[in-house]
Design a protein around this motif. Structure first.
Motif, PDB file in Angstrom:
ATOM      1  N   LYS A  91      16.387 -56.032  20.314  1.00  8.48           N
ATOM      2  CA  LYS A  91      16.373 -54.568  20.209  1.00  8.48           C
ATOM      3  C   LYS A  91      16.712 -54.095  18.798  1.00  8.48           C
ATOM      4  N   ALA A  98      11.025 -52.907  19.358  1.00  2.00           N
ATOM      5  CA  ALA A  98      11.760 -54.091  19.794  1.00  2.00           C
ATOM      6  C   ALA A  98      10.775 -55.252  19.832  1.00  2.00           C
ATOM      7  N   PHE A 152      10.444 -49.476  21.228  1.00  2.66           N
ATOM      8  CA  PHE A 152      11.834 -49.796  21.582  1.00  2.66           C
ATOM      9  C   PHE A 152      12.160 -49.478  23.038  1.00  2.66           C
TER      10      PHE A 152
END
Length: 164
Positions: A91, A98, A152
């Motif tokens: 992350k 990510a 993400f």
């Protein structure tokens, strides 16, 4: 439990099983996420981890547990899991994306830079992703580990990609 109804875990079930690294650990870079729920005699993840970050213990039918402080997110356990139940989640890849690494046992292999359709645990399309790394050393015994960059907010859901 929903897994009995659907055949796969959802994120809430994983957190209930304490199989998800802490939010703090995610801020330190790549880490293994073990999604194994089968109480069967199996321990390749434990025996392959050079950092002793995965513990099964006795009996061998225990579910694996991750010592998140020891895990460096190297991905060796991903290739060794016969159940394809371990992933590496980073992350911290960029400020907005990510990276998720997963086993990929199909041919042809994607290539770094390829755009792919990233999927969730059920194999359903979630978002587009970009292949950023492919690990396939001889020691992985024909189980390449593919890393895809995704938005993400999808890091807890993406667990693979559609076959090429």
């Amino acid at each position: 439990m929903a897994i009995q109804e659907t055949g796969c875990l959802d994120y809430k079930e994983l957190t209930g099983l304490r199989q998800v690294p802490s939010d703090v650990r995610y801020t330190h870079g790549p880490v293994a996420v073990i999604e194994c729920v089968q109480c069967i005699p199996c321990n390749p993840c434990e025996s392959s981890c050079s950092k002793n970050a995965i513990h099964i213990g006795d009996p061998i039918t225990n579910l694996p547990e991750l010592d998140e402080e020891k895990c460096i997110g190297c991905g060796i356990c991903v290739s060794r899991c016969p159940g394809l139940a371990i992933f590496i989640v980073d992350k911290t890849y960029t400020k907005t994306t990510a990276a998720v690494s997963f086993p990929y046992e199909y041919i042809p292999l994607p290539k770094e830079g390829d755009m792919v359709r990233a999927v969730n645990r059920k194999g359903e399309y979630v978002c587009d992703g970009r292949i950023v790394k492919i690990m396939n050393p001889k020691s992985f015994d024909h189980t390449p580990v593919v890393t895809v960059e995704i938005p993400f907010e999808q890091a807890d859901e993406i667990r693979g990609m559609e076959r090429l």
